[in-house]
Design an enzyme around this catalytic site. Structure first.
Site, PDB file in Angstrom:
ATOM      1  N   GLU A 167       0.811  -1.233   0.000  1.00 16.80           N
ATOM      2  CA  GLU A 167       0.000   0.000   0.000  1.00 16.80           C
ATOM      3  C   GLU A 167       0.845   1.285   0.000  1.00 16.80           C
ATOM      4  OE1 GLU A 167      -1.965  -3.004   0.170  1.00 16.80           O
ATOM      5  OE2 GLU A 167      -3.515  -1.459   0.159  1.00 16.80           O
ATOM      6  N   TYR A 169       3.392   1.931   2.103  1.00 19.08           N
ATOM      7  CA  TYR A 169       3.980   2.260   3.408  1.00 19.08           C
ATOM      8  C   TYR A 169       5.493   1.986   3.380  1.00 19.08           C
ATOM      9  CZ  TYR A 169      -0.777   2.793   5.170  1.00 19.08           C
ATOM     10  OH  TYR A 169      -2.063   3.222   5.370  1.00 19.08           O
ATOM     11  N   ARG A 217       2.257  -8.925   4.118  1.00 22.63           N
ATOM     12  CA  ARG A 217       1.346  -8.360   3.116  1.00 22.63           C
ATOM     13  C   ARG A 217       2.179  -7.822   1.966  1.00 22.63           C
ATOM     14  NH1 ARG A 217      -4.028  -4.631   3.805  1.00 22.63           N
ATOM     15  NH2 ARG A 217      -4.772  -5.005   1.691  1.00 22.63           N
ATOM     16  N   HIS A 255      -1.445   3.931  -1.671  1.00 30.71           N
ATOM     17  CA  HIS A 255      -2.544   4.859  -1.348  1.00 30.71           C
ATOM     18  C   HIS A 255      -2.594   6.053  -2.294  1.00 30.71           C
ATOM     19  CE1 HIS A 255      -4.090   2.627   1.868  1.00 30.71           C
ATOM     20  NE2 HIS A 255      -3.139   2.881   2.747  1.00 30.71           N
ATOM     21  N   GLN A 342     -18.922   5.253   2.788  1.00 28.92           N
ATOM     22  CA  GLN A 342     -19.462   6.457   3.417  1.00 28.92           C
ATOM     23  C   GLN A 342     -19.337   6.476   4.940  1.00 28.92           C
ATOM     24  OE1 GLN A 342     -22.917   6.579   0.305  1.00 28.92           O
ATOM     25  NE2 GLN A 342     -23.362   8.078   1.875  1.00 28.92           N
TER      26      GLN A 342
HETATM   27 FE1  SF4 Z   1     -17.997   0.693   4.548  1.00 23.29          FE
HETATM   28 FE2  SF4 Z   1     -20.298  -0.378   5.309  1.00 23.29          FE
HETATM   29 FE3  SF4 Z   1     -20.203   1.035   3.053  1.00 23.29          FE
HETATM   30 FE4  SF4 Z   1     -19.066  -1.390   3.254  1.00 23.29          FE
HETATM   31  S1  SF4 Z   1     -21.252  -0.889   3.369  1.00 23.29           S
HETATM   32  S2  SF4 Z   1     -18.147   0.417   2.353  1.00 23.29           S
HETATM   33  S3  SF4 Z   1     -18.311  -1.356   5.337  1.00 23.29           S
HETATM   34  S4  SF4 Z   1     -19.851   1.807   5.113  1.00 23.29           S
END
Ligand code: SF4
Ligand code: NAP
Length: 672
Positions: A167, A169, A217, A255, A342
Site C-alpha cells: 500500500e 507504506y 502483506r 494509497h 461512506q
Molecule cells: Fe464501509 Fe459499510 Fe459502506 Fe461497506 S457498506 S463500504 S463497510 S460503510
C-alpha cells in the site's frame, strides 16, 4: 464438508496451527485505536467477528516505533507503548474461538505527523511533509523494532503478526526506486531495495520462534509508475517465504495510486489474477483481497486456485457473522458491504470512528446490545426504504409488534434507484438482506402496495414512525413541463433518454445520473473493461501494473449543470468522488458551473453562463435538483396525540444520505 462452500470451509493447516476456514478478516483501521475507551470496544468488535466465524482476524495497523505512527489521531501510540493493553483484545477473541494477528505497520513517508521518515527525501503527493531519510543505522534499528514488537505481540497473546509490506507504506517505499534513491545496502539494485522487507521477516522469525504466524502483506500490484515488476513481486514473495513467513496477504495499489481499487465500480475479485501469479510461484498460502464481498465469489476464487484464503475487511464491518451465516446455509441473510465507503473510510479520513452504512452497530457493539429485548409495544412504521426497514426490523428484533407499510409494490425505496447505477449494483443486496430479515420476523407484518392512511394509523398503535422519504424537487423554469424533461427518478426507473442530455443539478445524484448515462456496457467483461478503463496492465511485463492511459468513448453527449460556481463534486465522498469525477471527465461530460436556467423548448435548453447566453441542443433534460421531504401524515398524527417520529428523508431532505437514514432508523428503534 460444507455442502455449499466446501473450499471455503476446508481448514487450512499451517503446520503448528490450523485455521478453521478460509475467511480472513483483513486489517482495517476503525478509529477505536485512538479513543479513550478503545480497547474494550475493540475487544467487543473483534470478539463478535470471531464468534461470527472469521477463520483469522488481522488487527488495525500499529507501528513498531514512534517514527512509523500514522498519526491519524492524537491518542495513537506505537505498539511498544501500549502492548499490555492489547491483552483485552486477544483474550476476548480467544474466548470466542478466534485467532488474531497484530498488524505491524510503519507508515514511512505516509505518516501524517510532523516528522515522517522514509528511505529518501521524496515527498508523497498525499502528504504535505517530505520525509527525512533514515540513516543506515536507523534502518537496521527499524528492523529490530519490528522484531521487538512481534515478541511483545506474542506476549500480549496474539497468534501472530501481519507485516505490512504494501500500500505504499515504509517497506513498499524501500522496495521501489521511485521512492528509494539510496546508495547504501538498502538502496540501488533490486537485491538491496528488498533487503529491509526480507530482514524484517527474518528478524521477526528469529525473535518469535517457529510456531507462530508471520503473515507478510505483499503488494501484488503497486499501480503507481515505477512500481515493482511482476518478476520483482515474485522474487520478494520467495524471499520472504525463505526468511520465515507463514502466509502471504495481497495488497493492491499504493494509497497515492490514481486507480480506484476498492470502490463499487471495481468488479468483484478484479485483482485475483495478480494474487494467482504469486501463488503459482511460492509454497506458502496466500490471501486474495479487494472487492470480495460474498461467499460465492470467495468459493470460486479458492476452487480455481487463485488464492488459499480470502481477506475481507469492510464485509466484516457490514456483517459480524459473515462466515457463520455462509457455513450454516444462511448466506441469503448476510448483510453485504456495498463498497460505499461512506461510514467507514470516509469517516476515518476526517478523523472520526468508522462504522458501517448498512450496519450502524459496527464498532459500537458495547453501546448497542444486539440481544436486548424490551417490552412489546405495537408500532407502525410507514415507508420501507432504508430508514424504515432499519427501524422496523430492529424494533421487531427488540420484541415490538411492528406493522410496516409501503406504498410501492416492493421494498427498498431510493435503493431501487441506486442499484441501477453502474458500480452501485450491490445496493440491491441490501434490499435482499432486509427482505430476508423481514421474512424471518414473525412479529413484523409487511404491507406493500399500501399507502398508510390516518385511519390505518389510528388503530391503537403505541407509536408511529414516519419513514416516508422524499420526492424529487420540482423546479420552476419556463418550459419545465416540456415532454423532454424528466426527473432522475423517472430516468432511473426506466424511461429512455436520447443521445444528448442536459443534467440539472450536480449533487451526488447528478453525478450518478451522468455515470448512468455515459458508462459503457461491458457485456459480461466487467473485469477486462475495468482494467482497460483504468489503464491497468494485467501482463507481467509492466512496472507497477500500469498501461498507457487511454481516452474513453461515450455514446452520449452529456452536460452537467449547476448554478453555484464552486468546484464540481465537492459533496461527493472523500474516498470515491475523485474517481467518479475523473471517469466522467474522461468520457467527455461537460461540467458547466455558474448556470442560470432560462427555458426549455423543442430545441433544447437555453441557459446563461456567468451572464453569457448559451443554447444546448439536447434530446432530454434530467432534473436532479435535490429532494423534498414527504411527511403529510406528521401533523395530523401529532394532532390526534399519537407519539410520532420522523426518520430519514422524511425528517430532513437536505443532505440526506443513506448513512444518516439507516442510522436514524436504527437508533430510534433502540430508544423506543
Ligand atoms: Fe464501509 Fe459499510 Fe459502506 Fe461497506 S457498506 S463500504 S463497510 S460503510
Ligand atoms: P444535492 O446533493 O443537494 O444536490 C442537488 C443539486 O441540485 C445541487 O447541486 C444544486 O446545485 C441543485 N439545485 C438545488 N435546488 C435547485 C433548484 N431550485 N434549481 C436548480 N438546481 C437546484 O442532492 P442530490 O444530488 O439529490 O443528492 C441527495 C443526497 O444524496 C445528497 O446528500 C448526496 O450527497 C447523496 N448522494 C451522494 C452520492 C455520492 O456521494 N456519490 C450519490 C447520490 C446521492 P446548484 O444550487 O449549484 O444549482
Amino acid at each position: 464438508m460444507n455442502p455449499v462452500f466446501p473450499h471455503c470451509f476446508t481448514p487450512l493447516d499451517l503446520g503448528f496451527v490450523t485455521l478453521a476456514n478460509r475467511f480472513m478478516m483483513g486489517s482495517m483501521h476503525t478509529g477505536l485505536e485512538e479513543t479513550e475507551d478503545g480497547f474494550p470496544r475493540m475487544a467487543a468488535f473483534y470478539a463478535e467477528r470471531a464468534a461470527g466465524g472469521a477463520g483469522l482476524i488481522v488487527s488495525g495497523g500499529v507501528s513498531p516505533n514512534r517514527d512509523g505512527m500514522l498519526g491519524l489521531g492524537a491518542g495513537e501510540r506505537s505498539f511498544p507503548d501500549c502492548h499490555a493493553e492489547h491483552r483485552v483484545i486477544t483474550g476476548a477473541v480467544h474466548d470466542h474461538g478466534g485467532r488474531i494477528l497484530l498488524q505491524l505497520l510503519h507508515a514511512g513517508r505516509y505518516a501524517k505527523h510532523d516528522h515522517p521518515v522514509g528511505p529518501s527525501v521524496v515527498r508523497s503527493p498525499i502528504n504535505r511533509h517530505a520525509p527525512r531519510a533514515l540513516g543506515e543505522d536507523e534502518v537496521a534499528q527499524t528492523v529490530e523494532d519490528f522484531a521487538a514488537s512481534a515478541l511483545l505481540a506474542r506476549e500480549a497473546g496474539y497468534d501472530g503478526v501481519e507485516i505490512m509490506g504494501s500500500e505504499g507504506y515504509l517497506l513498499s517505499q524501500f522496495l521501489c526506486a521511485r521512492t528509494n534513491l539510496r546508495t547504501d545496502r538498502y538502496g540501488g539494485e533490486w537485491n538491496h531495495r528488498k533487503r529491509l522487507a526480507v530482514d524484517v521477516v527474518r528478524r521477526v522469525r528469529e525473535s518469535v520462534g517457529e510456531d507462530w504466524i508471520i503473515m507478510f502483506r505483499i503488494s501484488v500490484l503497486d499501480l503507481v509508475e515505477g512500481g515493482m515488476t511482476a518478476a520483482e513481486v515474485i522474487d520478494l514473495a520467495r524471499s520472504v517465504q525463505a526468511a520465515g513467513a507463514t502466509l502471504l496477504d495481497s495488497g493492491i495499489g499504493w494509497h497515492e495510486a490514481q486507480v480506484p481499487t476498492i470502490m463499487g465500480l471495481v468488479p468483484h475479485a478484479a485483482f485475483a489474477f495478480a494474487t494467482r501469479r504469486v501463488r503459482d510461484a511460492v509454497d506458502i498460502p496466500i490471501a486474495a483481497c479487494n472487492r470480495i464481498n460474498d461467499p460465492a465469489t470467495a468459493e470460486a476464487l479458492i476452487e480455481r486456485g487463485d488464492a488459499d484464503l480470502v481477506s475481507m475487511a469492510r464485509p466484516w464491518l457490514a456483517d459480524a457473522a459473515f462466515a457463520a451465516k455462509a457455513r450454516d446455509g444462511r448466506a441469503e441473510s448476510i448483510n453485504t458491504c456495498i463498497a460505499c465507503n461512506q461510514a467507514c473510510l470516509d469517516k476515518i479520513f476526517v478523523g472520526e470512528e468508522a462504522t458501517c452504512l448498512v450496519n450502524p452497530r459496527a464498532g459500537r457493539e458495547t453501546l448497542y446490545d444486539a440481544t436486548a429485548v424490551s417490552a412489546s409495544r405495537r408500532i407502525a412504521v410507514v415507508g420501507a426504504g432504508p430508514a424504515g426497514l432499519a427501524c422496523a426490523t430492529t424494533l421487531a428484533e427488540r420484541g415490538h409488534r411492528v406493522d410496516l407499510f409501503e406504498t410501492e409494490s416492493r421494498i427498498g425505496g431510493q435503493f431501487n434507484l441506486a442499484r441501477v447505477i453502474p458500480g452501485k449494483e450491490d445496493y440491491g443486496e441490501t434490499i435482499r438482506y432486509f427482505a430476508r430479515r423481514v421474512d424471518d420476523l414473525d412479529n413484523l407484518s409487511l404491507y406493500v402496495g399500501r399507502r398508510a392512511t390516518m385511519e390505518d394509523l389510528s388503530r391503537g398503535y403505541d407509536a408511529v414512525v414516519l419513514a416516508t422519504g422524499v420526492t424529487p424537487r420540482e423546479i420552476d423554469i419556463p418550459g419545465i413541463d416540456h415532454p423532454m424533461v424528466m426527473s432522475y427518478a423517472e430516468l432511473l426507473g426506466g424511461r429512455a433518454a436520447g443521445a444528448r442530455v442536459a443534467v440539472i443539478g450536480a449533487g451526488g445524484i447528478g453525478f450518478d445520473v451522468c455515470e448512468f448515462l455515459t458508462a459503457p456496457r461491458h457485456d459480461g467483461r466487467a473485469v477486462e473493461h475495468y482494467l482497460e478503463s483504468w489503464s491497468i496492465d494485467a501482463s507481467p511485463d509492466s512496472a507497477g501494473g500500469l498501461a498507457e492511459p487511454r481516452g474513453e468513448e461515450s455514446s452520449r453527449t452529456v452536460y452537467l449543470l449547476k448554478r453555484s460556481s464552486d468546484r464540481f463534486g465537492r459533496t461527493l465522498g472523500k474516498s470515491t468522488g475523485w474517481a467518479l469525477r475523473g471517469a466522467l471527465q474522461r468520457r467527455g461530460v461537460s461540467m458547466i458551473a455558474g448556470v442560470e436556467y432560462r427555458r426549455v423548448d423543442d430545441a433544447g435548453i437555453e441557459i446563461s453562463v456567468n451572464g453569457e447566453p448559451r443554447r444546448l441542443s439536447v434530446d432530454n433534460v434530467v432534473v436532479c435538483a435535490g429532494q423534498e421531504s414527504l411527511r403529510d401524515l406528521y401533523e395530523p398524527l401529532r394532532a390526534n396525540g399519537t407519539p410520532t417520529y420522523l426518520v430519514g428523508g422524511a425528517e430532513l431532505a437536505a443532505e440526506l444520505d443513506a448513512r444518516r437514514a439507516i442510522e436514524q432508523g436504527f437508533t430510534l428503534a433502540q430508544r423506543l
